[in-house]
Design an enzyme around this catalytic site. Sequence first.
Site, mmCIF file in Angstrom:
data_model
loop_
_atom_site.group_PDB
_atom_site.id
_atom_site.type_symbol
_atom_site.label_atom_id
_atom_site.label_comp_id
_atom_site.label_asym_id
_atom_site.label_seq_id
_atom_site.Cartn_x
_atom_site.Cartn_y
_atom_site.Cartn_z
ATOM 1 N N GLU A 47 -4.699 21.694 -15.061
ATOM 2 C CA GLU A 47 -4.541 22.346 -13.763
ATOM 3 C C GLU A 47 -5.370 23.627 -13.664
ATOM 4 O OE1 GLU A 47 -0.888 19.807 -14.406
ATOM 5 O OE2 GLU A 47 -1.975 21.291 -15.622
ATOM 6 N N PHE A 109 14.651 18.776 -13.549
ATOM 7 C CA PHE A 109 13.470 18.500 -14.359
ATOM 8 C C PHE A 109 12.208 19.041 -13.676
ATOM 9 C CE2 PHE A 109 9.957 15.507 -15.479
ATOM 10 C CZ PHE A 109 9.836 15.873 -16.820
ATOM 11 N N GLN A 110 11.461 19.834 -14.395
ATOM 12 C CA GLN A 110 10.219 20.458 -13.942
ATOM 13 C C GLN A 110 10.428 21.347 -12.715
ATOM 14 O OE1 GLN A 110 7.161 17.368 -13.692
ATOM 15 N NE2 GLN A 110 6.652 17.699 -15.846
ATOM 16 N N LYS A 159 9.460 17.916 -2.647
ATOM 17 C CA LYS A 159 9.142 16.487 -2.560
ATOM 18 C C LYS A 159 9.779 15.841 -1.332
ATOM 19 C CE LYS A 159 8.849 12.403 -5.553
ATOM 20 N NZ LYS A 159 9.152 11.873 -6.915
ATOM 21 N N MET A 461 -17.047 39.981 -28.253
ATOM 22 C CA MET A 461 -16.737 41.275 -27.657
ATOM 23 C C MET A 461 -15.602 41.972 -28.393
ATOM 24 S SD MET A 461 -17.937 43.252 -25.370
ATOM 25 C CE MET A 461 -18.749 42.369 -24.045
#
Length: 549
Positions: A47, A109-110, A159, A461
């Site tokens: 993502e 869930f999630q 959803k 760096m």
Amino acid sequence: MNGAELVLKVLQQQGVDTIFGYPGGAIMPIYDAIYASPVKHYLCRHEQGGAFSAIGYARSSGKVGVCLATSGPGATNLITSLADAMLDSVPLVAITGQVSQAVMGTDAFQEIDVLGLSLSVTKHSFMVRSADELAATLNEAFAIARSGRPGPVLVDIPKDVQLAAAAEPIDAATPQNRALNTSLAQSARARQLIANASKPMAYIGGGVHMAGAMPQLQEFLAQSPMPSVTTLKGMGSVAKDNPYYLGMLGMHGTQAANLAVQQCDLLVCLGARFDDRVTGNLQKFAPNAKVIHVDIDPAEINKVRFAEVSFLGDMRQILPAIASSTDCSDWLAHCSSLKLQHGWRYDHPGERIYAPLMLKQLSERMPDNSVVCCDVGQHQMWVAQHMRFSHPRNHLSSGGLGTMGFGLPAAIGAKLARPQDTVIAVSGDGSFMMNVQELGTIKRFRLPVKIVIVDNQRLGMVKQWQQLFFDERYSETDLSDNPDFVALAAAFAIPGHCITRKDEVESALEAMFTWPGPYLLHVRIDEKDNVWPLVPPGAANEDMIMESN
């Protein structure tokens, strides 16, 4: 139609034809709608990679980037990219799926409160509670992302809203910038300051090109001749052949830029924000300079440095209004001498590849309208110092957040936005491994992105700071167990080549540019090479370190 199908309809109305993302349970209805939509979706392999691709698309084209993610880990993986877009003022709309409202608040869930997580890293965030709100919310999201100082907007859609029945959306109104104070009542004072200054300096940030004010900037510099410097995001704003352009200023800016800014008596700040990496010790920054500040974001005016004259509004209108003739020929000659006296030297001894010279050769060989997408680290500063760009949209670099892993996915987005232009990802060996999975995206879509890895087998760096400021205690910066990058690319059907000597550079660049598809050039450099100059933390910009003691 249902809510998910309506989302795709609104995207089309907004002129969106390209989106990036990764599917999952809570956003599956939208992915089902994508199946029959003319909007082209590009599956990235993470993502964060999808959002950085959308940022690269937006920054190289000037359009709004769009990315999708599911709930839970999908949404949380966007947070870094949203922060990157926020700090670099990139117009981005991120659409996330959310668990159905019936189970919200039950630790389903999630389920994660992405709205709450996103508030500090977005310009605005929405939770859509009804399909009736979808079209208006999405249209407002695009308007906010584009207007004023651009930035990212998150739209979280449960959803059940995606599955609910939805009415045909009305055509989106053309977004307008919000009303701003564009009064030019102080323009006469600004013109007087410019006319009276003996050592004026234009300090140019990314806000100039984002305002579409590049032509007005060139005209301003012609009517009001003065030296100019840019920020990292402003690079490419000044014509490459302008004799009074001194380069980037700040921590790793050019000596000429830093010395001249410290000596100037008027600083005309255009679309920049006096970032700490630019100013060094703020109390000692341009100590004798009065300030004219032009910006679109009211939060930036007088936030860090007081401005004698400030303008809030459209730079395309303001720049012509403040242009004034100047009489600073001695100052222009002095700045030209600084540029000549402190110019770059490329006579590095030995056979090993010297990154500044290699990048200069890359810059000279690439087509003029090429897009360079840079990662974060020493190579990033070398690119800024030694490569030249004809437009800010041709130099994409993670500025405010400094996100390792930015370059490769940003190059994917840039190539899809500008398929006719050469796109080059310049990465370090540390940064490249952050989003290396996006080689899979390049393979799937056969994107002819050129990849240059500048490899010193170190987190360069951090290692440089450990050397200079931590008594050479090199804690966790050794990357000598890097993989074989050429073999790694070959696993994704991407050819490549590794070089270690400076006499190999020209032929290797020729091979990379003549290859019709994606190509990886692995450039091995000396681990001891550092980026100079460097302004130490807390020091004034004129107190640059030029070499290691």
